[in-house]
Design an enzyme around this catalytic site. Structure first.
Site, PDB file in Angstrom:
ATOM      1  N   ARG A 226      15.065  61.323  27.933  1.00  0.00           N
ATOM      2  CA  ARG A 226      14.743  60.209  28.829  1.00  0.00           C
ATOM      3  C   ARG A 226      15.170  60.483  30.262  1.00  0.00           C
ATOM      4  NH1 ARG A 226      18.374  55.002  28.280  1.00  0.00           N
ATOM      5  NH2 ARG A 226      19.763  56.553  29.220  1.00  0.00           N
TER       6      ARG A 226
ATOM      7  N   PHE B 252      28.193  48.671  14.642  1.00  0.00           N
ATOM      8  CA  PHE B 252      28.646  49.616  15.661  1.00  0.00           C
ATOM      9  C   PHE B 252      27.809  50.897  15.630  1.00  0.00           C
ATOM     10  CE2 PHE B 252      31.557  53.066  16.981  1.00  0.00           C
ATOM     11  CZ  PHE B 252      31.962  52.608  18.221  1.00  0.00           C
TER      12      PHE B 252
ATOM     13  N   ARG C 222      21.056  68.931  37.386  1.00  0.00           N
ATOM     14  CA  ARG C 222      21.471  69.256  36.014  1.00  0.00           C
ATOM     15  C   ARG C 222      20.241  69.583  35.176  1.00  0.00           C
ATOM     16  NH1 ARG C 222      24.670  64.159  36.611  1.00  0.00           N
ATOM     17  NH2 ARG C 222      22.960  63.195  35.481  1.00  0.00           N
TER      18      ARG C 222
ATOM     19  N   TYR D 147      25.122  72.509  22.139  1.00  0.00           N
ATOM     20  CA  TYR D 147      25.631  71.716  23.262  1.00  0.00           C
ATOM     21  C   TYR D 147      25.754  70.235  22.868  1.00  0.00           C
ATOM     22  CZ  TYR D 147      25.792  69.057  27.570  1.00  0.00           C
ATOM     23  OH  TYR D 147      26.156  68.150  28.535  1.00  0.00           O
TER      24      TYR D 147
END
Length: 352
Positions: free
Chosen positions: A153, A223, A163, A106
């Site tokens: 978290r 980044f 969910r 997932y």
């Protein structure tokens, strides 16, 4: 930069379809599976979304036009990742995450593919060597580390919104239902479950360090590195922390700013990783069922990130540097607070 921007907007549009609970499954599943084809349909848009980010679907012709103006090498990467992600999202719409393997699967679909796609864009631009885009295992780990941190978290927030992303294979050893972990009488077992999942996530850190060590372009490095150091700091804050089951655990704004200022080279990132895994190590309870596994993974991270002189270079700044840094932070607090919030949200890889 343009390619990365369009990549983000395309995936944000795809994610908005996935998140929209008002779209019936018989419409949503083929829509996700075929979404990549809409990139080549100049008029395609979706006007019936109820999501807060629906503008990306309503204005999709603008996004798809800019996509078609990109170099073909960028188009091919973005279309391919969009296709794979849409198929994966459709697959997990009707099934829950049971095994740890499915958890990895997932997270691959919603975040690992983002890491793979970005890496291929970095290489296609020639800002980075071809190996960065070719080594999909390392790029996948970059995404998995961020996504697992986000899922760990956000236990309570996800529970409140109905969910469930924690793998049943793990939580079922500690509770009858995932929601039971939030009950005060189950807090000890809940924290043990939390620690096991954090230990699982830490296994991606060696791959993260190897990936970052290959980057040569400063902008690309920043980044990629900033979300990763945010993630390790978040895991250190969550480890063995009952607050995960009572509210939101977040790193402090000042801490986020410091991480952004520091994570500019691989030695500094290794020092940061070392610092936070040591913080976790100091909190390992001797009675925790995962304690041996946690110690083992921390030992492997230590071996890669042992800072030596780099630790000193990171902490022993001259007084004038510290004064300038503090002045900069004070003068730019509004900007930096906004930036740090945006970066914290970037850690939520499902939002990418």
């Amino acid at each position: 930069r343009h390619a990365v921007c369009i990549f983000y907007l395309v995936l944000r549009a795809l994610d908005t379809v996935e998140d929209d609970m008002s779209i019936p499954l018989d419409v949503k599943v083929p829509m996700l599976q075929e979404f990549h084809s809409y990139l080549y349909q100049p008029e395609w848009k979706y006007m019936e979304s109820k999501e807060k980010d629906r503008q990306v679907l309503e204005d999709f012709p603008t996004i798809s036009m800019e996509f078609r103006n990109l170099s073909k090498v960028y188009q091919d990467v973005i279309s391919d990742i969009c296709h794979k992600m849409g198929v994966g999202m459709a697959e997990f719409l009707e099934k829950k995450v049971d095994s740890q393997h499915e958890w990895d699967e997932y997270c691959h679909y919603v975040a690992g593919l983002v890491g793979i796609g970005l890496s291929r864009l970095f290489s296609a631009s020639e800002l980075e060597d071809s190996i960065v885009g070719q080594d999909t295992e390392l790029a996948n780990s970059m995404g998995l580390f961020l996504q697992k941190t986000n899922i760990i978290r956000d236990y309570l927030e996800d529970q409140m919104e109905g969910r469930e992303f924690w793998p049943r294979e793990v939580w079922s050893r500690y509770a009858q239902k995932l929601s039971d972990l939030a009950k005060p009488e189950n807090i000890e077992m809940a924290v043990q479950c939390l620690n096991e999942l954090i230990t699982n996530a830490l296994h991606h850190v060696p791959d993260v360090l190897t990936y970052l060590s290959r980057l040569k372009n400063q902008s690309v490095f920043n980044f990629c590195a900033i979300p990763q150091v945010m993630a390790i700091a978040t895991l250190a804050a969550c480890y063995n922390n009952k607050q995960v089951f009572r509210g939101m655990v977040k790193i402090r704004k000042g801490q986020a700013v410091t991480l952004m200022m520091d994570a500019t080279n691989i030695q500094a990132v290794k020092a940061i990783m070392y610092q936070y895994v040591e913080e976790i190590y100091q909190k390992i309870p001797s009675t925790d069922p995962s304690s041996n596994k946690t110690q083992q993974v921390i030992a492997s991270i230590r071996a890669m990130s042992l800072p030596g002189s780099s630790m000193a270079s990171r902490h022993h700044y001259s007084p004038i540097y510290l004064s300038c840094a503090m002045l900069l932070a004070a003068l730019s607090w509004q900007y930096l607070s906004t930036l740090s919030k945006a970066t914290e949200e970037y850690v939520q890889a499902g939002e990418n």
